[in-house]
Design an enzyme around this catalytic site. Structure first.
Site, short mmCIF file in Angstrom:
data_model
loop_
_atom_site.label_atom_id
_atom_site.label_comp_id
_atom_site.label_asym_id
_atom_site.label_seq_id
_atom_site.Cartn_x
_atom_site.Cartn_y
_atom_site.Cartn_z
NE ARG A 193 2.65 -4.71 11.67
CZ ARG A 193 3.66 -4.29 10.72
NH1 ARG A 193 4.82 -4.59 10.65
NH2 ARG A 193 3.25 -3.35 9.65
NE ARG B 202 -3.51 -1.19 10.61
CZ ARG B 202 -2.42 -0.76 10.23
NH1 ARG B 202 -2.25 0.55 9.51
NH2 ARG B 202 -1.25 -1.21 9.78
NE ARG C 98 6.91 -0.25 9.90
CZ ARG C 98 5.81 -0.13 9.36
NH1 ARG C 98 5.78 0.10 8.11
NH2 ARG C 98 4.84 -0.79 10.03
NE ARG D 241 7.55 -2.64 5.99
CZ ARG D 241 6.25 -2.52 6.18
NH1 ARG D 241 5.42 -1.83 5.24
NH2 ARG D 241 5.79 -3.13 6.95
CE LYS E 36 -1.99 -1.08 3.85
NZ LYS E 36 -1.19 -2.59 4.12
P1 ADP Z 1 2.35 -2.06 3.06
O1 ADP Z 1 2.47 -0.15 3.02
O2 ADP Z 1 0.98 -2.39 2.81
O3 ADP Z 1 2.61 -2.20 4.60
P2 ADP Z 1 4.73 -1.61 1.78
O4 ADP Z 1 4.38 -0.86 0.59
O5 ADP Z 1 5.49 -1.02 2.82
O6 ADP Z 1 3.65 -2.34 2.42
O7 ADP Z 1 5.56 -3.02 1.04
C1 ADP Z 1 6.14 -4.01 1.95
C2 ADP Z 1 7.45 -4.42 1.32
O8 ADP Z 1 7.24 -4.98 0.12
C3 ADP Z 1 8.38 -3.14 1.21
O9 ADP Z 1 9.50 -3.59 1.62
C4 ADP Z 1 8.36 -2.64 -0.43
O10 ADP Z 1 9.55 -2.27 -1.01
C5 ADP Z 1 8.15 -4.38 -1.04
N1 ADP Z 1 7.11 -4.19 -1.89
C6 ADP Z 1 6.03 -3.53 -2.04
N2 ADP Z 1 5.55 -3.63 -3.41
C7 ADP Z 1 6.03 -4.71 -4.04
C8 ADP Z 1 5.85 -5.66 -5.22
N3 ADP Z 1 4.85 -5.40 -6.01
N4 ADP Z 1 6.85 -6.63 -5.29
C9 ADP Z 1 7.83 -6.64 -4.67
N5 ADP Z 1 8.08 -6.18 -3.11
C10 ADP Z 1 7.34 -5.18 -3.10
P1 AMP Z 2 1.60 0.79 9.13
O1 AMP Z 2 2.70 1.64 8.99
O2 AMP Z 2 0.46 0.95 8.39
O3 AMP Z 2 1.97 -0.73 9.06
O4 AMP Z 2 1.11 0.91 10.77
C1 AMP Z 2 2.16 0.60 11.86
C2 AMP Z 2 1.39 0.74 13.02
O5 AMP Z 2 0.95 2.08 13.52
C3 AMP Z 2 0.24 -0.47 13.34
O6 AMP Z 2 0.65 -1.65 13.67
C4 AMP Z 2 -0.53 0.30 14.70
O7 AMP Z 2 0.01 0.03 15.84
C5 AMP Z 2 -0.45 1.39 14.22
N1 AMP Z 2 -1.36 2.14 13.27
C6 AMP Z 2 -1.48 2.44 12.06
N2 AMP Z 2 -2.66 2.94 11.61
C7 AMP Z 2 -3.48 2.65 12.57
C8 AMP Z 2 -4.90 2.77 12.75
N3 AMP Z 2 -5.63 3.35 11.54
N4 AMP Z 2 -5.58 2.50 13.63
C9 AMP Z 2 -4.75 2.31 14.99
N5 AMP Z 2 -3.58 1.89 14.83
C10 AMP Z 2 -2.86 2.32 13.60
#
Ligand code: ADP
Ligand code: AMP
Length: 228
Positions: free
Chosen positions: A173, A92, A162, A130, A17
């Site tokens: 998660r 969420r 992270r 990541r 995302k």
């Molecule tokens: P989200 O925001 O849904 O948690 P991220 O955009 O941070 O996911 O992506 C999670 C990990 O996967 C990151 O390390 C990113 O670089 C990698 N990634 C994202 N999209 C793709 C894809 N289409 N193919 C391979 N790796 C990807």
């Molecule tokens: P994300 O970066 O989207 O993976 O979010 C990281 C963490 O932030 C989550 O595991 C939650 O602890 C907190 N968080 C992010 N978005 C929300 C939300 N909409 N509601 C509650 N907690 C959130």
């Protein structure tokens, strides 16, 4: 009719995302609003909000709705969101979804909800590899999307893993995603807003499919991609 565009990107943690939102914001001319990013900023700066969020964040649990909803309301009222926003990580759960409906109701509501579909084992690989820029939040992957040098390609900042991306937190998660967030798939499907995107494709292919899905809903890219 409203000239605002609100997108909600839905999918498991690690589904891509944030990566797609970062690409999309330039093309659509509206900002990505990542609640996770806002929490990370506040954790880093040890604000009151950061201190409140810390224990939930570290365990991979949801920060209480009241706090999160208020935070999103404030963010959506900022000037750069005057034409809409790409919601990444919010809502969420159902309560947050209803709150977002209320916040956007006066502006024509949510336009589309792209849902990023991906198998759990791939999600886990994505999350554990990541890396994020400490300075500008750009997202990388050690294998699938590595930086060209040691630091961030955009700003040279340090890349870090992270806290909540460590294997011991990832399972929790995912559990929380299935229990609390996945009911939103049905919620938005019933509203006729859901558009599936294949999360297993490459970053570029996903972006193309996403833009096609948006165009089919009359959400058009204002700018073309650099590679067009
Ligand atoms: P989200 O925001 O849904 O948690 P991220 O955009 O941070 O996911 O992506 C999670 C990990 O996967 C990151 O390390 C990113 O670089 C990698 N990634 C994202 N999209 C793709 C894809 N289409 N193919 C391979 N790796 C990807
Ligand atoms: P994300 O970066 O989207 O993976 O979010 C990281 C963490 O932030 C989550 O595991 C939650 O602890 C907190 N968080 C992010 N978005 C929300 C939300 N909409 N509601 C509650 N907690 C959130």
């Amino acid at each position: 009719m409203s000239d605002r565009t609100y997108l909600v990107l839905l999918g498991a943690p690690g589904a891509g995302k944030g990566t797609q939102a970062q690409l999309l914001e330039e093309r659509l001319g509206i900002p990505q609003i990542s609640t996770g990013e806002i929490f990370r900023y506040n954790l880093k700066n040890q604000t009151e909000l950061g201190q409140l969020a810390q224990s939930y964040y570290d365990k991979g649990e949801l920060v209480p709705d009241e706090v999160t909803i208020r935070m999103v309301e404030a963010r959506l009222s900022q000037e750069d969101a005057a034409k809409g926003a790409i919601m990444d990580g919010f809502p969420r759960n159902l309560l947050q979804a209803e709150a977002l409906d209320e916040m956007t109701a006066g502006y024509g509501g949510i336009n589309v909800v792209p849902f990023f579909q991906l198998e759990d084992d791939v999600v886990t690989m994505r999350i554990t590899g990541r890396r994020v820029c400490r300075n500008c939040d750009r997202v990388y992957h050690l294998t699938f999307n590595p930086p060209s040098g040691e630091g961030c390609d955009s700003c040279g900042g340090e890349l870090y893993q992270r806290n909540d991306d460590k294997p011991e937190t990832v399972q929790n998660r995912l559990y929380i995603y299935y229990k609390q967030t996945s009911p939103l798939i049905g919620y938005y499907f019933a509203k006729g807003l859901l558009e599936e995107v294949d999360g297993a494709r490459s970053i570029q292919e996903m972006q193309e499919q996403l833009l096609e899905r948006l165009a089919s809903r009359n959400v058009k890219a204002a700018k073309s991609a650099v590679s067009d």
